[in-house]
Enzyme design. Structure first.
Site, mmCIF file in Angstrom:
data_model
loop_
_atom_site.group_PDB
_atom_site.id
_atom_site.type_symbol
_atom_site.label_atom_id
_atom_site.label_comp_id
_atom_site.label_asym_id
_atom_site.label_seq_id
_atom_site.Cartn_x
_atom_site.Cartn_y
_atom_site.Cartn_z
ATOM 1 N N ASP A 122 -6.500 -8.508 0.849
ATOM 2 C CA ASP A 122 -6.559 -8.253 1.769
ATOM 3 C C ASP A 122 -7.994 -8.863 2.740
ATOM 4 O O ASP A 122 -8.757 -7.522 2.769
ATOM 5 C CB ASP A 122 -6.584 -7.200 3.145
ATOM 6 C CG ASP A 122 -4.646 -6.986 2.642
ATOM 7 O OD1 ASP A 122 -4.395 -7.560 2.508
ATOM 8 O OD2 ASP A 122 -4.895 -5.512 2.062
ATOM 9 N N LYS B 274 5.203 -7.660 8.115
ATOM 10 C CA LYS B 274 6.357 -5.737 9.065
ATOM 11 C C LYS B 274 6.546 -6.624 10.110
ATOM 12 O O LYS B 274 6.183 -6.240 10.746
ATOM 13 C CB LYS B 274 5.585 -5.436 8.578
ATOM 14 C CG LYS B 274 4.393 -4.520 7.615
ATOM 15 C CD LYS B 274 3.901 -3.522 7.432
ATOM 16 C CE LYS B 274 3.509 -2.734 5.790
ATOM 17 N NZ LYS B 274 2.980 -3.606 5.315
ATOM 18 N N ASP C 217 10.787 -6.048 15.662
ATOM 19 C CA ASP C 217 11.714 -6.229 16.564
ATOM 20 C C ASP C 217 12.506 -6.763 16.367
ATOM 21 O O ASP C 217 13.087 -6.728 15.506
ATOM 22 C CB ASP C 217 10.099 -7.686 17.352
ATOM 23 C CG ASP C 217 9.885 -7.502 18.555
ATOM 24 O OD1 ASP C 217 11.581 -6.879 19.188
ATOM 25 O OD2 ASP C 217 9.047 -7.380 18.770
ATOM 26 N N GLN D 12 -2.415 6.463 0.800
ATOM 27 C CA GLN D 12 -2.814 7.587 -0.363
ATOM 28 C C GLN D 12 -2.135 6.640 -1.493
ATOM 29 O O GLN D 12 -1.524 5.332 -1.699
ATOM 30 C CB GLN D 12 -1.556 8.452 -0.610
ATOM 31 C CG GLN D 12 -1.771 9.553 0.790
ATOM 32 C CD GLN D 12 -0.383 10.498 1.213
ATOM 33 O OE1 GLN D 12 -0.492 11.478 0.536
ATOM 34 N NE2 GLN D 12 1.022 9.409 1.133
ATOM 35 N N ARG E 290 -7.089 -2.523 -2.720
ATOM 36 C CA ARG E 290 -8.620 -2.905 -1.974
ATOM 37 C C ARG E 290 -9.170 -1.906 -3.578
ATOM 38 O O ARG E 290 -10.535 -2.267 -4.116
ATOM 39 C CB ARG E 290 -8.814 -1.158 -1.413
ATOM 40 C CG ARG E 290 -9.247 -1.963 0.353
ATOM 41 C CD ARG E 290 -9.245 -0.814 0.696
ATOM 42 N NE ARG E 290 -8.343 -0.313 1.617
ATOM 43 C CZ ARG E 290 -7.474 0.636 2.065
ATOM 44 N NH1 ARG E 290 -8.713 1.417 2.788
ATOM 45 N NH2 ARG E 290 -6.731 0.650 2.589
#
Lengths: 265, 265
Positions: A38, A93, A96, A215, A235
Protein backbone atom coordinates in the site's frame (compact mmCIF):
# COMPACT_ATOMS: atom_id res chain seq x y z
CA UNK A 1 -11.18 -31.03 4.50
CA UNK A 2 -9.53 -27.90 3.06
CA UNK A 3 -7.69 -27.10 6.28
CA UNK A 4 -5.84 -30.41 6.56
CA UNK A 5 -5.43 -31.43 2.93
CA UNK A 6 -2.03 -31.16 1.29
CA UNK A 7 -1.48 -28.37 -1.21
CA UNK A 8 -0.81 -31.03 -3.85
CA UNK A 9 -4.24 -32.59 -3.30
CA UNK A 10 -5.88 -29.20 -3.24
CA UNK A 11 -4.18 -28.17 -6.45
CA UNK A 12 -5.73 -31.15 -8.17
CA UNK A 13 -9.23 -30.26 -6.98
CA UNK A 14 -8.88 -26.62 -8.08
CA UNK A 15 -11.29 -25.48 -10.80
CA UNK A 16 -9.53 -22.25 -11.61
CA UNK A 17 -6.20 -21.96 -13.49
CA UNK A 18 -5.06 -19.08 -11.28
CA UNK A 19 -5.76 -21.03 -8.08
CA UNK A 20 -3.86 -23.97 -9.59
CA UNK A 21 -0.94 -21.68 -10.34
CA UNK A 22 -1.00 -20.23 -6.83
CA UNK A 23 -0.89 -23.70 -5.23
CA UNK A 24 2.15 -24.44 -7.40
CA UNK A 25 3.89 -21.22 -6.38
CA UNK A 26 3.21 -21.88 -2.70
CA UNK A 27 4.79 -25.34 -2.90
CA UNK A 28 7.74 -24.20 -5.01
CA UNK A 29 8.54 -21.15 -2.88
CA UNK A 30 7.48 -22.59 0.49
CA UNK A 31 5.56 -19.41 1.04
CA UNK A 32 2.01 -18.40 1.81
CA UNK A 33 2.85 -14.74 2.10
CA UNK A 34 0.95 -11.99 0.36
CA UNK A 35 2.28 -8.50 0.91
CA UNK A 36 -0.09 -5.55 0.71
CA UNK A 37 2.10 -2.98 -1.02
CA UNK A 38 0.00 0.00 0.00
CA UNK A 39 2.42 2.60 -1.27
CA UNK A 40 1.43 5.68 -3.24
CA UNK A 41 4.19 5.35 -5.84
CA UNK A 42 4.32 2.59 -8.43
CA UNK A 43 8.09 3.10 -8.68
CA UNK A 44 8.30 2.29 -4.98
CA UNK A 45 6.02 -0.72 -5.42
CA UNK A 46 8.32 -2.03 -8.16
CA UNK A 47 11.38 -1.48 -5.93
CA UNK A 48 9.67 -3.29 -3.06
CA UNK A 49 8.62 -6.15 -5.35
CA UNK A 50 12.17 -6.55 -6.64
CA UNK A 51 13.50 -6.93 -3.10
CA UNK A 52 10.83 -9.14 -1.51
CA UNK A 53 9.73 -10.96 -4.67
CA UNK A 54 11.48 -14.25 -3.78
CA UNK A 55 9.64 -14.42 -0.43
CA UNK A 56 6.07 -13.84 -1.57
CA UNK A 57 3.47 -15.60 -3.70
CA UNK A 58 1.13 -12.64 -4.12
CA UNK A 59 1.68 -8.89 -4.25
CA UNK A 60 -1.50 -7.02 -3.41
CA UNK A 61 -1.86 -3.45 -4.61
CA UNK A 62 -4.40 -0.65 -4.77
CA UNK A 63 -3.95 0.80 -8.24
CA UNK A 64 -6.06 3.82 -7.38
CA UNK A 65 -3.76 5.20 -4.69
CA UNK A 66 -0.73 5.33 -7.03
CA UNK A 67 0.23 8.90 -7.89
CA UNK A 68 2.53 7.87 -10.75
CA UNK A 69 0.47 5.11 -12.38
CA UNK A 70 1.12 4.29 -16.01
CA UNK A 71 0.51 1.14 -18.05
CA UNK A 72 4.21 1.14 -18.97
CA UNK A 73 5.22 0.97 -15.31
CA UNK A 74 2.63 -1.71 -14.70
CA UNK A 75 4.28 -3.77 -17.44
CA UNK A 76 7.54 -3.35 -15.57
CA UNK A 77 5.89 -4.67 -12.41
CA UNK A 78 4.59 -7.63 -14.43
CA UNK A 79 8.15 -8.37 -15.52
CA UNK A 80 9.25 -8.42 -11.88
CA UNK A 81 6.31 -10.70 -11.08
CA UNK A 82 7.35 -13.06 -13.86
CA UNK A 83 11.01 -13.06 -12.84
CA UNK A 84 10.31 -13.67 -9.16
CA UNK A 85 7.20 -15.77 -9.71
CA UNK A 86 4.43 -14.12 -7.79
CA UNK A 87 0.88 -13.09 -8.70
CA UNK A 88 -0.43 -9.53 -8.77
CA UNK A 89 -3.67 -8.96 -6.93
CA UNK A 90 -5.57 -5.73 -7.52
CA UNK A 91 -7.55 -5.19 -4.34
CA UNK A 92 -10.24 -3.19 -6.12
CA UNK A 93 -13.11 -4.50 -4.02
CA UNK A 94 -15.52 -4.31 -6.95
CA UNK A 95 -18.92 -3.61 -5.45
CA UNK A 96 -21.27 -2.44 -8.17
CA UNK A 97 -23.76 -3.96 -10.59
CA UNK A 98 -22.27 -6.25 -13.24
CA UNK A 99 -22.72 -3.82 -16.11
CA UNK A 100 -20.56 -1.25 -14.30
CA UNK A 101 -18.02 -3.70 -12.87
CA UNK A 102 -17.23 -5.08 -16.31
CA UNK A 103 -16.32 -1.58 -17.49
CA UNK A 104 -14.29 -0.85 -14.35
CA UNK A 105 -12.40 -4.12 -14.81
CA UNK A 106 -11.61 -3.80 -18.51
CA UNK A 107 -11.66 -0.06 -19.14
CA UNK A 108 -10.74 3.35 -17.85
CA UNK A 109 -7.20 4.50 -17.29
CA UNK A 110 -6.17 1.41 -15.33
CA UNK A 111 -7.21 -1.46 -17.62
CA UNK A 112 -7.03 -3.85 -14.69
CA UNK A 113 -7.82 -6.89 -16.84
CA UNK A 114 -4.56 -6.39 -18.74
CA UNK A 115 -2.29 -6.91 -15.73
CA UNK A 116 -4.09 -8.38 -12.70
CA UNK A 117 -3.87 -12.11 -11.94
CA UNK A 118 -6.36 -11.73 -9.09
CA UNK A 119 -8.95 -9.11 -8.22
CA UNK A 120 -11.11 -8.76 -5.11
CA UNK A 121 -14.87 -8.29 -5.26
CA UNK A 122 -17.68 -7.86 -2.76
CA UNK A 123 -20.61 -10.20 -3.37
CA UNK A 124 -23.06 -7.45 -2.27
CA UNK A 125 -24.75 -6.90 -5.63
CA UNK A 126 -25.81 -10.52 -5.92
CA UNK A 127 -24.80 -13.71 -7.73
CA UNK A 128 -25.17 -12.30 -11.24
CA UNK A 129 -22.48 -9.76 -10.46
CA UNK A 130 -20.10 -12.64 -9.78
CA UNK A 131 -20.94 -14.64 -12.89
CA UNK A 132 -20.76 -11.53 -15.11
CA UNK A 133 -17.71 -10.03 -13.43
CA UNK A 134 -15.21 -10.58 -16.21
CA UNK A 135 -17.61 -10.24 -19.14
CA UNK A 136 -19.33 -12.96 -21.11
CA UNK A 137 -18.25 -16.59 -21.27
CA UNK A 138 -15.87 -15.92 -24.17
CA UNK A 139 -13.82 -13.43 -22.15
CA UNK A 140 -10.12 -14.32 -21.91
CA UNK A 141 -10.12 -12.95 -18.37
CA UNK A 142 -11.89 -16.06 -17.16
CA UNK A 143 -8.62 -17.88 -17.66
CA UNK A 144 -6.16 -15.10 -16.88
CA UNK A 145 -7.75 -13.62 -13.77
CA UNK A 146 -9.28 -15.08 -10.63
CA UNK A 147 -11.88 -13.44 -8.43
CA UNK A 148 -11.20 -13.40 -4.72
CA UNK A 149 -14.57 -12.96 -3.09
CA UNK A 150 -14.68 -10.92 0.12
CA UNK A 151 -16.73 -12.98 2.55
CA UNK A 152 -15.62 -11.21 5.72
CA UNK A 153 -13.84 -7.98 6.56
CA UNK A 154 -11.32 -7.60 9.37
CA UNK A 155 -12.67 -4.34 10.77
CA UNK A 156 -14.71 -3.73 13.94
CA UNK A 157 -18.47 -4.12 13.48
CA UNK A 158 -18.16 -5.03 9.81
CA UNK A 159 -21.51 -5.86 8.20
CA UNK A 160 -20.28 -9.13 6.73
CA UNK A 161 -22.49 -11.22 9.01
CA UNK A 162 -22.60 -15.02 9.12
CA UNK A 163 -25.70 -15.07 6.90
CA UNK A 164 -24.03 -12.70 4.48
CA UNK A 165 -20.86 -14.77 4.18
CA UNK A 166 -22.77 -18.03 3.99
CA UNK A 167 -24.94 -16.89 1.12
CA UNK A 168 -21.99 -15.41 -0.75
CA UNK A 169 -19.90 -18.56 -0.30
CA UNK A 170 -22.71 -20.59 -1.89
CA UNK A 171 -22.72 -18.32 -4.93
CA UNK A 172 -18.94 -18.55 -5.08
CA UNK A 173 -19.14 -22.35 -5.21
CA UNK A 174 -21.56 -22.20 -8.13
CA UNK A 175 -19.21 -19.83 -9.95
CA UNK A 176 -16.06 -21.80 -9.15
CA UNK A 177 -14.72 -21.19 -12.66
CA UNK A 178 -14.59 -17.48 -11.74
CA UNK A 179 -13.86 -17.53 -8.01
CA UNK A 180 -10.31 -18.67 -7.15
CA UNK A 181 -10.59 -17.99 -3.45
CA UNK A 182 -11.98 -15.70 -0.81
CA UNK A 183 -11.02 -13.14 1.80
CA UNK A 184 -12.15 -14.18 5.23
CA UNK A 185 -11.41 -14.48 8.91
CA UNK A 186 -12.76 -18.05 9.11
CA UNK A 187 -13.58 -21.00 6.83
CA UNK A 188 -17.07 -20.74 5.28
CA UNK A 189 -19.61 -23.54 5.80
CA UNK A 190 -19.68 -24.13 2.08
CA UNK A 191 -15.94 -24.56 1.92
CA UNK A 192 -14.11 -26.09 -1.04
CA UNK A 193 -10.57 -27.43 -0.92
CA UNK A 194 -9.77 -25.97 -4.33
CA UNK A 195 -10.39 -22.48 -2.93
CA UNK A 196 -7.73 -20.37 -1.29
CA UNK A 197 -8.46 -18.38 1.87
CA UNK A 198 -6.76 -14.98 2.10
CA UNK A 199 -6.68 -13.40 5.54
CA UNK A 200 -5.74 -9.72 5.91
CA UNK A 201 -4.91 -7.78 9.05
CA UNK A 202 -1.86 -9.95 9.83
CA UNK A 203 0.76 -8.16 11.92
CA UNK A 204 3.19 -9.78 14.34
CA UNK A 205 4.16 -6.61 16.16
CA UNK A 206 0.75 -5.14 16.95
CA UNK A 207 -2.26 -6.78 18.56
CA UNK A 208 -4.39 -3.68 18.74
CA UNK A 209 -4.99 -2.61 15.14
CA UNK A 210 -4.99 0.94 13.80
CA UNK A 211 -7.01 3.88 15.10
CA UNK A 212 -9.61 3.60 12.35
CA UNK A 213 -11.22 0.24 13.01
CA UNK A 214 -8.64 -2.21 11.58
CA UNK A 215 -7.85 -5.23 13.80
CA UNK A 216 -4.69 -7.35 13.69
CA UNK A 217 -3.71 -10.97 14.35
CA UNK A 218 -0.43 -12.94 14.14
CA UNK A 219 0.53 -15.27 11.23
CA UNK A 220 0.10 -18.39 13.42
CA UNK A 221 -3.30 -17.23 14.65
CA UNK A 222 -4.41 -16.43 11.09
CA UNK A 223 -3.40 -19.86 9.76
CA UNK A 224 -4.10 -22.16 12.74
CA UNK A 225 -7.15 -20.53 14.29
CA UNK A 226 -8.76 -18.66 11.41
CA UNK A 227 -8.13 -20.97 8.46
CA UNK A 228 -5.91 -18.70 6.37
CA UNK A 229 -4.06 -20.31 3.47
CA UNK A 230 -2.47 -17.01 2.48
CA UNK A 231 -1.62 -14.36 5.08
CA UNK A 232 -1.84 -10.73 3.98
CA UNK A 233 0.72 -8.50 5.67
CA UNK A 234 0.63 -4.76 5.07
CA UNK A 235 1.84 -2.06 7.41
CA UNK A 236 3.67 -4.68 9.54
CA UNK A 237 6.06 -5.11 6.62
CA UNK A 238 6.13 -2.06 4.40
CA UNK A 239 6.80 0.24 7.35
CA UNK A 240 9.66 -1.93 8.68
CA UNK A 241 13.26 -0.75 8.33
CA UNK A 242 14.44 -4.01 6.70
CA UNK A 243 11.67 -5.24 4.44
CA UNK A 244 13.58 -8.29 3.18
CA UNK A 245 14.31 -9.62 6.68
CA UNK A 246 10.73 -8.86 7.74
CA UNK A 247 9.37 -10.64 4.65
CA UNK A 248 11.53 -13.67 5.45
CA UNK A 249 10.18 -13.70 9.03
CA UNK A 250 6.58 -13.58 7.85
CA UNK A 251 7.24 -16.19 5.15
CA UNK A 252 8.81 -18.51 7.68
CA UNK A 253 6.14 -17.99 10.37
CA UNK A 254 3.31 -18.34 7.87
CA UNK A 255 4.74 -21.40 6.15
CA UNK A 256 5.57 -23.14 9.44
CA UNK A 257 2.00 -22.58 10.62
CA UNK A 258 0.53 -23.88 7.35
CA UNK A 259 2.75 -26.98 7.37
CA UNK A 260 1.78 -27.63 10.98
CA UNK A 261 -1.92 -27.34 10.17
CA UNK A 262 -1.66 -29.79 7.28
CA UNK A 263 0.55 -32.37 8.97
CA UNK A 264 -1.05 -32.31 12.45
CA UNK A 265 -4.77 -32.35 11.80
CA UNK B 1 -41.85 12.62 8.26
CA UNK B 2 -39.22 12.85 5.50
CA UNK B 3 -41.58 11.64 2.82
CA UNK B 4 -44.23 14.31 3.33
CA UNK B 5 -42.19 17.26 4.56
CA UNK B 6 -41.55 20.20 2.25
CA UNK B 7 -38.07 20.57 0.79
CA UNK B 8 -37.83 23.96 2.55
CA UNK B 9 -38.42 22.32 5.94
CA UNK B 10 -36.04 19.52 5.14
CA UNK B 11 -33.35 21.94 4.05
CA UNK B 12 -33.49 23.57 7.45
CA UNK B 13 -33.08 20.24 9.27
CA UNK B 14 -30.11 19.23 7.10
CA UNK B 15 -26.82 18.81 8.95
CA UNK B 16 -24.62 18.68 5.86
CA UNK B 17 -23.77 21.68 3.65
CA UNK B 18 -23.96 19.58 0.49
CA UNK B 19 -27.42 18.25 1.38
CA UNK B 20 -28.50 21.83 2.09
CA UNK B 21 -27.18 22.87 -1.31
CA UNK B 22 -28.95 19.99 -3.02
CA UNK B 23 -32.31 20.90 -1.45
CA UNK B 24 -31.80 24.45 -2.75
CA UNK B 25 -31.01 23.23 -6.25
CA UNK B 26 -34.05 20.96 -6.28
CA UNK B 27 -36.35 23.83 -5.37
CA UNK B 28 -34.72 26.32 -7.74
CA UNK B 29 -34.67 23.95 -10.73
CA UNK B 30 -37.86 22.03 -9.90
CA UNK B 31 -35.91 18.88 -10.50
CA UNK B 32 -35.07 15.73 -8.62
CA UNK B 33 -33.27 14.16 -11.54
CA UNK B 34 -29.83 12.61 -11.28
CA UNK B 35 -28.42 11.29 -14.53
CA UNK B 36 -25.95 8.42 -14.45
CA UNK B 37 -23.56 9.47 -17.22
CA UNK B 38 -22.06 6.03 -17.66
CA UNK B 39 -20.04 6.91 -20.73
CA UNK B 40 -16.45 5.87 -21.33
CA UNK B 41 -15.30 9.29 -22.57
CA UNK B 42 -15.05 12.35 -20.35
CA UNK B 43 -15.38 14.55 -23.44
CA UNK B 44 -18.73 12.87 -24.06
CA UNK B 45 -19.73 13.31 -20.41
CA UNK B 46 -18.96 17.04 -20.69
CA UNK B 47 -21.02 17.30 -23.89
CA UNK B 48 -23.92 15.48 -22.25
CA UNK B 49 -23.67 17.69 -19.15
CA UNK B 50 -23.75 20.84 -21.27
CA UNK B 51 -26.95 19.74 -22.96
CA UNK B 52 -28.91 18.29 -20.03
CA UNK B 53 -27.37 20.46 -17.28
CA UNK B 54 -30.43 22.70 -16.85
CA UNK B 55 -32.68 19.66 -16.22
CA UNK B 56 -30.66 17.86 -13.58
CA UNK B 57 -29.52 18.45 -9.99
CA UNK B 58 -26.87 15.73 -9.88
CA UNK B 59 -24.62 14.20 -12.53
CA UNK B 60 -23.40 10.79 -11.45
CA UNK B 61 -20.23 9.43 -13.01
CA UNK B 62 -17.82 6.51 -12.72
CA UNK B 63 -14.42 8.13 -13.04
CA UNK B 64 -12.75 4.74 -13.47
CA UNK B 65 -14.48 3.83 -16.71
CA UNK B 66 -13.29 7.00 -18.50
CA UNK B 67 -10.69 6.25 -21.16
CA UNK B 68 -9.67 9.90 -21.55
CA UNK B 69 -9.63 11.05 -17.92
CA UNK B 70 -7.52 14.07 -17.00
CA UNK B 71 -7.77 16.53 -14.12
CA UNK B 72 -7.89 19.35 -16.68
CA UNK B 73 -11.00 17.86 -18.29
CA UNK B 74 -12.50 17.30 -14.88
CA UNK B 75 -12.06 21.02 -14.20
CA UNK B 76 -13.95 21.66 -17.40
CA UNK B 77 -16.78 19.46 -16.15
CA UNK B 78 -16.77 21.40 -12.89
CA UNK B 79 -17.20 24.61 -14.87
CA UNK B 80 -20.23 23.15 -16.60
CA UNK B 81 -21.56 22.06 -13.20
CA UNK B 82 -21.12 25.57 -11.87
CA UNK B 83 -22.73 27.21 -14.90
CA UNK B 84 -25.75 24.90 -14.95
CA UNK B 85 -25.89 24.40 -11.20
CA UNK B 86 -25.71 20.71 -10.57
CA UNK B 87 -23.61 18.56 -8.28
CA UNK B 88 -21.09 15.94 -9.39
CA UNK B 89 -21.41 12.55 -7.74
CA UNK B 90 -18.58 10.07 -8.08
CA UNK B 91 -20.21 6.69 -7.73
CA UNK B 92 -17.03 5.07 -6.41
CA UNK B 93 -18.79 2.74 -3.97
CA UNK B 94 -15.90 2.92 -1.52
CA UNK B 95 -15.85 -0.41 0.26
CA UNK B 96 -12.54 -0.82 2.06
CA UNK B 97 -11.06 -0.09 5.48
CA UNK B 98 -10.79 3.60 6.40
CA UNK B 99 -7.02 3.77 6.00
CA UNK B 100 -7.31 2.67 2.37
CA UNK B 101 -10.46 4.63 1.53
CA UNK B 102 -8.87 7.90 2.62
CA UNK B 103 -6.05 7.33 0.15
CA UNK B 104 -8.45 6.30 -2.63
CA UNK B 105 -10.51 9.44 -2.01
CA UNK B 106 -7.69 11.98 -1.85
CA UNK B 107 -4.92 10.39 -3.88
CA UNK B 108 -4.01 8.41 -6.94
CA UNK B 109 -4.54 9.62 -10.47
CA UNK B 110 -8.14 10.69 -9.92
CA UNK B 111 -7.92 12.91 -6.82
CA UNK B 112 -11.64 12.51 -6.27
CA UNK B 113 -11.69 14.90 -3.30
CA UNK B 114 -10.68 17.77 -5.60
CA UNK B 115 -13.78 17.62 -7.77
CA UNK B 116 -16.57 15.46 -6.30
CA UNK B 117 -19.49 17.08 -4.42
CA UNK B 118 -20.87 13.67 -3.50
CA UNK B 119 -19.34 10.20 -3.32
CA UNK B 120 -21.00 6.85 -2.68
CA UNK B 121 -19.76 4.38 -0.07
CA UNK B 122 -20.76 0.95 1.18
CA UNK B 123 -21.07 0.74 4.97
CA UNK B 124 -19.67 -2.85 4.90
CA UNK B 125 -16.40 -2.16 6.72
CA UNK B 126 -18.16 -0.75 9.77
CA UNK B 127 -18.96 2.62 11.38
CA UNK B 128 -15.35 3.76 11.69
CA UNK B 129 -14.99 3.61 7.94
CA UNK B 130 -17.80 6.17 7.67
CA UNK B 131 -16.47 8.55 10.31
CA UNK B 132 -12.93 8.38 8.89
CA UNK B 133 -13.99 8.43 5.25
CA UNK B 134 -12.76 11.93 4.37
CA UNK B 135 -9.78 12.04 6.74
CA UNK B 136 -9.54 13.57 10.20
CA UNK B 137 -11.89 16.21 11.59
CA UNK B 138 -9.83 19.04 10.11
CA UNK B 139 -10.30 17.79 6.53
CA UNK B 140 -11.85 20.37 4.20
CA UNK B 141 -13.69 17.55 2.48
CA UNK B 142 -16.11 17.36 5.37
CA UNK B 143 -17.59 20.60 4.09
CA UNK B 144 -17.04 20.19 0.36
CA UNK B 145 -18.15 16.59 -0.09
CA UNK B 146 -21.07 14.54 1.13
CA UNK B 147 -21.16 10.79 1.56
CA UNK B 148 -24.11 8.96 0.07
CA UNK B 149 -24.32 5.70 1.94
CA UNK B 150 -25.49 2.65 0.00
CA UNK B 151 -28.13 1.00 2.16
CA UNK B 152 -29.71 -1.13 -0.55
CA UNK B 153 -28.76 -2.21 -4.06
CA UNK B 154 -31.23 -2.54 -6.91
CA UNK B 155 -30.01 -5.90 -8.19
CA UNK B 156 -31.57 -9.34 -7.82
CA UNK B 157 -30.61 -11.17 -4.61
CA UNK B 158 -28.47 -8.31 -3.36
CA UNK B 159 -26.99 -8.99 0.10
CA UNK B 160 -28.14 -5.66 1.49
CA UNK B 161 -30.68 -7.28 3.84
CA UNK B 162 -33.05 -5.44 6.17
CA UNK B 163 -30.69 -5.97 9.12
CA UNK B 164 -27.77 -4.74 7.05
CA UNK B 165 -29.54 -1.55 5.96
CA UNK B 166 -30.95 -0.91 9.42
CA UNK B 167 -27.57 -1.11 11.13
CA UNK B 168 -25.92 1.04 8.47
CA UNK B 169 -28.66 3.68 8.67
CA UNK B 170 -28.06 3.99 12.40
CA UNK B 171 -24.36 4.61 11.83
CA UNK B 172 -25.22 7.13 9.14
CA UNK B 173 -27.40 9.05 11.58
CA UNK B 174 -24.55 9.23 14.09
CA UNK B 175 -22.25 10.52 11.34
CA UNK B 176 -24.76 12.99 9.93
CA UNK B 177 -22.02 15.59 9.44
CA UNK B 178 -20.49 13.19 6.87
CA UNK B 179 -23.52 11.45 5.40
CA UNK B 180 -25.65 13.69 3.18
CA UNK B 181 -28.00 10.97 2.04
CA UNK B 182 -28.30 7.35 1.04
CA UNK B 183 -28.93 5.05 -1.88
CA UNK B 184 -31.93 2.85 -1.28
CA UNK B 185 -35.08 1.25 -2.59
CA UNK B 186 -37.10 2.15 0.52
CA UNK B 187 -36.97 4.55 3.49
CA UNK B 188 -34.85 3.20 6.37
CA UNK B 189 -36.38 2.79 9.85
CA UNK B 190 -33.89 5.28 11.22
CA UNK B 191 -34.89 7.87 8.66
CA UNK B 192 -33.96 11.56 8.93
CA UNK B 193 -35.67 14.35 7.04
CA UNK B 194 -32.35 16.13 6.42
CA UNK B 195 -31.16 13.10 4.43
CA UNK B 196 -31.75 12.65 0.74
CA UNK B 197 -32.77 9.27 -0.70
CA UNK B 198 -31.25 8.42 -4.08
CA UNK B 199 -32.92 5.59 -5.97
CA UNK B 200 -31.16 4.03 -8.98
CA UNK B 201 -32.56 1.67 -11.57
CA UNK B 202 -35.15 4.19 -12.80
CA UNK B 203 -36.25 3.60 -16.38
CA UNK B 204 -39.64 4.51 -17.88
CA UNK B 205 -39.30 2.36 -20.96
CA UNK B 206 -38.24 -0.97 -19.46
CA UNK B 207 -39.75 -2.92 -16.62
CA UNK B 208 -37.53 -5.92 -16.90
CA UNK B 209 -33.99 -4.70 -16.16
CA UNK B 210 -30.85 -5.76 -17.95
CA UNK B 211 -29.58 -9.30 -18.52
CA UNK B 212 -27.06 -9.08 -15.65
CA UNK B 213 -29.24 -8.72 -12.58
CA UNK B 214 -30.23 -5.02 -12.73
CA UNK B 215 -33.94 -4.30 -12.08
CA UNK B 216 -35.87 -1.19 -13.18
CA UNK B 217 -38.80 0.89 -11.93
CA UNK B 218 -40.58 4.04 -13.18
CA UNK B 219 -40.00 7.57 -11.77
CA UNK B 220 -43.46 7.63 -10.13
CA UNK B 221 -42.93 4.22 -8.56
CA UNK B 222 -39.49 5.23 -7.28
CA UNK B 223 -40.81 8.45 -5.66
CA UNK B 224 -44.30 7.42 -4.51
CA UNK B 225 -43.80 3.77 -3.57
CA UNK B 226 -40.10 3.54 -2.74
CA UNK B 227 -39.43 6.89 -1.07
CA UNK B 228 -36.95 8.32 -3.60
CA UNK B 229 -36.15 12.02 -3.31
CA UNK B 230 -33.73 11.86 -6.23
CA UNK B 231 -34.29 9.47 -9.12
CA UNK B 232 -31.20 8.10 -10.85
CA UNK B 233 -31.70 7.49 -14.57
CA UNK B 234 -28.94 5.86 -16.57
CA UNK B 235 -29.36 3.80 -19.71
CA UNK B 236 -32.97 5.01 -20.05
CA UNK B 237 -31.56 8.44 -20.89
CA UNK B 238 -28.03 8.21 -22.21
CA UNK B 239 -29.03 5.67 -24.84
CA UNK B 240 -32.01 7.76 -26.05
CA UNK B 241 -31.85 9.56 -29.39
CA UNK B 242 -32.86 12.95 -27.93
CA UNK B 243 -31.26 13.24 -24.50
CA UNK B 244 -32.58 16.75 -23.80
CA UNK B 245 -36.21 15.80 -24.44
CA UNK B 246 -35.75 12.59 -22.46
CA UNK B 247 -34.19 14.52 -19.57
CA UNK B 248 -37.13 16.92 -19.60
CA UNK B 249 -39.55 13.98 -19.47
CA UNK B 250 -37.78 12.41 -16.51
CA UNK B 251 -37.45 15.78 -14.75
CA UNK B 252 -41.15 16.46 -15.19
CA UNK B 253 -42.27 12.94 -14.16
CA UNK B 254 -39.94 12.88 -11.17
CA UNK B 255 -40.84 16.36 -9.98
CA UNK B 256 -44.59 15.81 -10.40
CA UNK B 257 -44.34 12.64 -8.33
CA UNK B 258 -42.28 14.36 -5.61
CA UNK B 259 -44.70 17.31 -5.43
CA UNK B 260 -47.63 14.91 -5.23
CA UNK B 261 -46.01 12.96 -2.40
CA UNK B 262 -45.34 16.12 -0.39
CA UNK B 263 -48.71 17.79 -0.93
CA UNK B 264 -50.93 14.70 -0.66
CA UNK B 265 -49.66 12.82 2.34
Amino acid sequence: PRLHESLEERRSSSKHPIATRLFELMMAKKSNLCVAADLTSLDEVIKLAESIGPKIVVLKIHVDILEDFSLAKMKQLRKVAKAHEFLIMEDRKFADIANTVQQQFHGGVYKISEWADLITAHPLAGPEMITHLFGDSSSDSRRTCGCVLILEMSTKNALTSQDYSKEAAKWGLIASDIVAGFVGQSPPDADFSGWIQFTPGVNSASKSGDSKGQQYCSPAEAVLERGADIIIVGRGLIKSSDVVATAENYRSEGWTALTKRITNP
